[in-house]
Design a protein around this motif. Structure first.
Motif, mmCIF file in Angstrom:
data_model
loop_
_atom_site.group_PDB
_atom_site.id
_atom_site.type_symbol
_atom_site.label_atom_id
_atom_site.label_comp_id
_atom_site.label_asym_id
_atom_site.label_seq_id
_atom_site.Cartn_x
_atom_site.Cartn_y
_atom_site.Cartn_z
ATOM 1 N N ALA A 256 0.836 -1.206 0.000
ATOM 2 C CA ALA A 256 0.000 0.000 0.000
ATOM 3 C C ALA A 256 0.871 1.255 0.000
ATOM 4 C CB ALA A 256 -0.909 -0.006 1.222
ATOM 5 N N ARG A 257 0.377 2.309 -0.653
ATOM 6 C CA ARG A 257 1.122 3.568 -0.735
ATOM 7 C C ARG A 257 0.618 4.595 0.265
ATOM 8 N NH1 ARG A 257 3.026 4.523 -6.792
ATOM 9 N NH2 ARG A 257 3.330 2.358 -7.412
ATOM 10 N N TYR A 258 -0.568 4.361 0.808
ATOM 11 C CA TYR A 258 -1.160 5.276 1.777
ATOM 12 C C TYR A 258 -1.427 4.514 3.068
ATOM 13 C CZ TYR A 258 -1.853 8.456 -2.148
ATOM 14 O OH TYR A 258 -1.647 9.277 -3.217
ATOM 15 N N SER A 259 -1.407 5.233 4.189
ATOM 16 C CA SER A 259 -1.631 4.585 5.482
ATOM 17 C C SER A 259 -2.974 3.868 5.525
ATOM 18 C CB SER A 259 -1.554 5.622 6.610
ATOM 19 O OG SER A 259 -0.257 6.185 6.673
ATOM 20 N N PHE A 260 -3.978 4.463 4.883
ATOM 21 C CA PHE A 260 -5.287 3.826 4.825
ATOM 22 C C PHE A 260 -5.710 3.719 3.364
ATOM 23 C CE2 PHE A 260 -4.823 5.391 9.087
ATOM 24 C CZ PHE A 260 -5.139 4.255 9.809
ATOM 25 N N GLU A 261 -5.435 2.550 2.819
ATOM 26 C CA GLU A 261 -5.735 2.226 1.422
ATOM 27 C C GLU A 261 -6.428 0.868 1.408
ATOM 28 O OE1 GLU A 261 -3.386 1.229 -2.786
ATOM 29 O OE2 GLU A 261 -2.401 2.418 -1.237
ATOM 30 N N ILE A 262 -7.589 0.813 0.764
ATOM 31 C CA ILE A 262 -8.373 -0.421 0.723
ATOM 32 C C ILE A 262 -8.731 -0.737 -0.724
ATOM 33 C CG2 ILE A 262 -10.443 -1.609 1.547
ATOM 34 C CD1 ILE A 262 -10.625 0.582 3.750
ATOM 35 N N HIS A 263 -8.538 -1.980 -1.109
ATOM 36 C CA HIS A 263 -8.982 -2.450 -2.420
ATOM 37 C C HIS A 263 -10.128 -3.431 -2.199
ATOM 38 C CE1 HIS A 263 -4.858 -1.571 -4.536
ATOM 39 N NE2 HIS A 263 -5.321 -0.547 -3.845
ATOM 40 N N LEU A 264 -11.181 -3.276 -2.984
ATOM 41 C CA LEU A 264 -12.344 -4.163 -2.909
ATOM 42 C C LEU A 264 -12.547 -4.807 -4.268
ATOM 43 C CD1 LEU A 264 -14.864 -5.251 -1.417
ATOM 44 C CD2 LEU A 264 -16.077 -3.183 -2.117
ATOM 45 N N ALA A 265 -12.494 -6.133 -4.305
ATOM 46 C CA ALA A 265 -12.547 -6.847 -5.585
ATOM 47 C C ALA A 265 -13.551 -7.990 -5.533
ATOM 48 C CB ALA A 265 -11.164 -7.407 -5.930
ATOM 49 N N PRO A 266 -14.222 -8.261 -6.662
ATOM 50 C CA PRO A 266 -15.067 -9.451 -6.721
ATOM 51 C C PRO A 266 -14.185 -10.702 -6.738
ATOM 52 C CG PRO A 266 -14.991 -8.364 -8.864
ATOM 53 C CD PRO A 266 -14.265 -7.468 -7.913
ATOM 54 N N LYS A 267 -14.617 -11.761 -6.077
ATOM 55 C CA LYS A 267 -13.813 -12.987 -6.004
ATOM 56 C C LYS A 267 -13.783 -13.726 -7.333
ATOM 57 C CE LYS A 267 -14.335 -13.660 -1.020
ATOM 58 N NZ LYS A 267 -14.839 -14.527 0.075
ATOM 59 N N VAL A 268 -14.835 -13.581 -8.129
ATOM 60 C CA VAL A 268 -14.818 -14.099 -9.500
ATOM 61 C C VAL A 268 -14.509 -12.905 -10.388
ATOM 62 C CG1 VAL A 268 -16.144 -15.174 -11.344
ATOM 63 C CG2 VAL A 268 -16.434 -15.957 -8.988
ATOM 64 N N SER A 269 -13.339 -12.907 -10.986
ATOM 65 C CA SER A 269 -12.858 -11.710 -11.670
ATOM 66 C C SER A 269 -13.620 -11.423 -12.955
ATOM 67 C CB SER A 269 -11.366 -11.846 -11.971
ATOM 68 O OG SER A 269 -11.125 -12.966 -12.799
ATOM 69 N N ALA A 288 -19.462 -2.645 0.679
ATOM 70 C CA ALA A 288 -19.012 -1.288 0.354
ATOM 71 C C ALA A 288 -19.323 -0.344 1.511
ATOM 72 C CB ALA A 288 -19.679 -0.796 -0.923
ATOM 73 N N LYS A 289 -20.520 -0.470 2.042
ATOM 74 C CA LYS A 289 -20.935 0.365 3.183
ATOM 75 C C LYS A 289 -20.062 0.075 4.401
ATOM 76 C CE LYS A 289 -25.172 1.380 5.857
ATOM 77 N NZ LYS A 289 -25.424 2.779 5.472
ATOM 78 N N GLU A 290 -19.805 -1.206 4.665
ATOM 79 C CA GLU A 290 -18.977 -1.581 5.813
ATOM 80 C C GLU A 290 -17.569 -1.011 5.700
ATOM 81 O OE1 GLU A 290 -16.841 -5.495 7.827
ATOM 82 O OE2 GLU A 290 -18.653 -5.794 6.597
ATOM 83 N N VAL A 291 -16.973 -1.117 4.524
ATOM 84 C CA VAL A 291 -15.599 -0.640 4.330
ATOM 85 C C VAL A 291 -15.492 0.856 4.622
ATOM 86 C CG1 VAL A 291 -13.919 -0.121 2.524
ATOM 87 C CG2 VAL A 291 -14.820 -2.435 2.753
ATOM 88 N N LEU A 292 -16.449 1.637 4.126
ATOM 89 C CA LEU A 292 -16.384 3.080 4.340
ATOM 90 C C LEU A 292 -16.733 3.451 5.779
ATOM 91 C CD1 LEU A 292 -17.770 4.451 0.969
ATOM 92 C CD2 LEU A 292 -15.407 4.149 1.700
ATOM 93 N N GLN A 293 -17.588 2.683 6.425
ATOM 94 C CA GLN A 293 -17.853 2.907 7.852
ATOM 95 C C GLN A 293 -16.600 2.626 8.679
ATOM 96 O OE1 GLN A 293 -21.266 0.298 8.382
ATOM 97 N NE2 GLN A 293 -22.658 2.043 8.527
ATOM 98 N N ARG A 294 -15.870 1.594 8.320
ATOM 99 C CA ARG A 294 -14.623 1.282 9.022
ATOM 100 C C ARG A 294 -13.595 2.395 8.814
ATOM 101 N NH1 ARG A 294 -14.403 -3.454 11.411
ATOM 102 N NH2 ARG A 294 -15.925 -5.059 10.849
ATOM 103 N N LEU A 295 -13.536 2.921 7.617
ATOM 104 C CA LEU A 295 -12.577 3.983 7.325
ATOM 105 C C LEU A 295 -12.868 5.210 8.192
ATOM 106 C CD1 LEU A 295 -10.178 4.510 5.419
ATOM 107 C CD2 LEU A 295 -11.795 5.517 3.800
ATOM 108 N N ASP A 296 -14.130 5.595 8.287
ATOM 109 C CA ASP A 296 -14.499 6.732 9.143
ATOM 110 C C ASP A 296 -14.326 6.423 10.623
ATOM 111 O OD1 ASP A 296 -15.101 8.409 7.071
ATOM 112 O OD2 ASP A 296 -17.184 8.748 7.638
ATOM 113 N N GLY A 297 -14.399 5.149 10.980
ATOM 114 C CA GLY A 297 -14.335 4.775 12.383
ATOM 115 C C GLY A 297 -12.935 4.686 12.955
ATOM 116 N N VAL A 298 -11.909 4.683 12.116
ATOM 117 C CA VAL A 298 -10.535 4.543 12.609
ATOM 118 C C VAL A 298 -10.189 5.638 13.612
ATOM 119 C CG1 VAL A 298 -8.104 4.644 11.958
ATOM 120 C CG2 VAL A 298 -9.687 3.293 10.594
ATOM 121 N N PHE A 299 -10.494 6.886 13.264
ATOM 122 C CA PHE A 299 -10.217 8.019 14.158
ATOM 123 C C PHE A 299 -11.493 8.721 14.617
ATOM 124 C CE2 PHE A 299 -6.408 8.089 11.202
ATOM 125 C CZ PHE A 299 -5.582 7.404 12.081
ATOM 126 N N ASP A 300 -12.649 8.131 14.287
ATOM 127 C CA ASP A 300 -13.948 8.722 14.607
ATOM 128 C C ASP A 300 -14.099 10.119 14.010
ATOM 129 O OD1 ASP A 300 -15.123 6.599 16.001
ATOM 130 O OD2 ASP A 300 -14.032 7.109 17.827
#
Length: 369
Positions: A256-269, A288-300
């Motif tokens: 990863a190039r950023y401290s908080f970088e997330i990739h979301l991919a389908p398991k069947v490409s 998608a909703k969970e990932v962005l909620q987690r991102l906002d939740g890191v530092f509240d």
């Protein structure tokens, strides 16, 4: 004009006062008949496309964008539904998801036949900045963010992205399509309303070109698709996974190039958004909703980010590149941003402030409400 799409979505096309198209994506049988009551305005002309011969990369010149609206108050937001006091880009008084042609586009459809100039170093001809730029509004509610949307609304949004990818791919001058969202003033957002953009390029963007080159060499050497092997490695290693379900996996990439970088991919490409099956598309909103909620939740605190869909070009490399959603945040700690300074900006050589495994652990530890 109306048409039926997947997930119970109906698309209705209307014209704005200056002849730009607005597309409504609805699920409740809404009738879209309200006319744009604004005076007819002039659309900007097409910009220039110049080659940087040092790296053989195209640069679009769009000087007309200097005058675009910058962080207006809510009552003057041009992306909210129209009211008697504020006539906006959306003539209706409510909407689910809308897509309309950008009023100040960096790229525009060309007139007549069009071709990219031949690369000839410093002597390369100046071209026209052909392409298409669209705005996509996620909700009529000015105060919401992507993470606040219902899973039903996120599914409508995904259907709109899929639809735009299919339609834009039919244009002969379009070679690559990138839907993305900028969130937060830290990444240059000029309108606070929850929205994204869709850029359809008449050339292969530099990053995609590099990814294509690397993927092609990998397949020639191994016979395998590089991205498929990357996802398989992340699933096997487990420690960088942030969330997953039956059809999708979200992870912090190994390099990863950023401290908080997330990739979301389908398991069947798949090559692009248009190839998602109904079952896989239906599984996207919750994760998608969970990932962005987690991102906002890191530092509240709301995390500024860029979330961009990476997919294969329209006419090449479709057996090499794979669809995935890359989310990168410039936030590295409360009150601290990741600036692209000397090494990153001048050399393109990134230096990470946090090990990806640490970042993934912090994201997993967020307590969702």
């Amino acid at each position: 004009m109306s048409s039926k799409l997947g997930a119970g979505v109906t698309r209705t096309d209307r014209l704005l006062s200056d002849a730009r198209t607005i597309r409504y994506y609805d699920t409740a049988g809404q009738v879209r008949a309200t006319a744009d009551k604004r005076e007819k305005g002039e659309q900007p002309g097409i910009g220039e496309l110049r080659l940087d011969p040092l790296v053989n990369e195209w640069v679009a010149m769009a000087a007309h964008r200097q005058g675009r609206v910058f962080l207006p108050p809510k009552e003057l937001c041009p992306l909210c539904p129209s009211t008697g006091e504020n006539l906006t880009e959306v003539p209706e008084d409510n909407f689910e998801v809308v897509v309309f042609d950008n009023k100040s586009p960096s790229l525009r459809p060309p007139q007549g036949d069009w071709a990219l100039p031949d690369m000839a170093g410093p002597d390369t001809d100046t071209g026209t900045a052909a392409g298409k730029c669209e705005v996509i509004c996620f909700t009529a509610d000015h105060g919401h963010a992507f993470k606040d949307l219902s899973t039903e609304r996120i599914r409508v949004l995904l259907e709109a992205w899929m639809d735009r990818t299919r339609e834009l791919s039919k244009e002969k001058f379009i070679h690559h399509i990138t839907p993305f969202e900028n969130r937060g003033e830290e990444v240059g957002v000029t309108l606070a309303h929850p929205h994204g953009q869709i850029y359809a390029y008449s050339y292969i963007p530099p990053k995609v070109s590099r990814m294509l080159e690397v993927a092609r060499k990998h397949k020639e050497r191994t016979g395998k698709v590089l991205f498929d092997e990357i996802v398989a490695r992340e699933i096997k290693d487990e420690e960088r996974i942030v969330a997953q379900n039956k059809h999708w996996v979200a992870y912090v990439p190994y390099a990863a190039r950023y401290s908080f970088e997330i990739h979301l991919a389908p398991k069947v490409s798949v090559a692009d958004l248009s190839e998602l099956t109904t079952e896989v598309a239906d599984a996207y909103p919750a994760i998608a909703k969970e990932v962005l909620q987690r991102l906002d939740g890191v530092f509240d605190i709301p995390m500024a980010y860029i979330a961009a869909w990476h997919q294969a070009p329209v006419r090449e490399g479709r057996d090499l590149l794979r669809l995935h959603w890359q989310i990168t945040s410039v936030r590295r700690a409360p009150g601290k941003l990741k600036y692209l300074a000397g090494s990153e900006s001048s050399m393109g050589a990134f230096i990470m402030d946090l090990r990806p495994e640490q970042s993934a652990a912090q994201l997993r530890e967020v307590k969702l409400t």
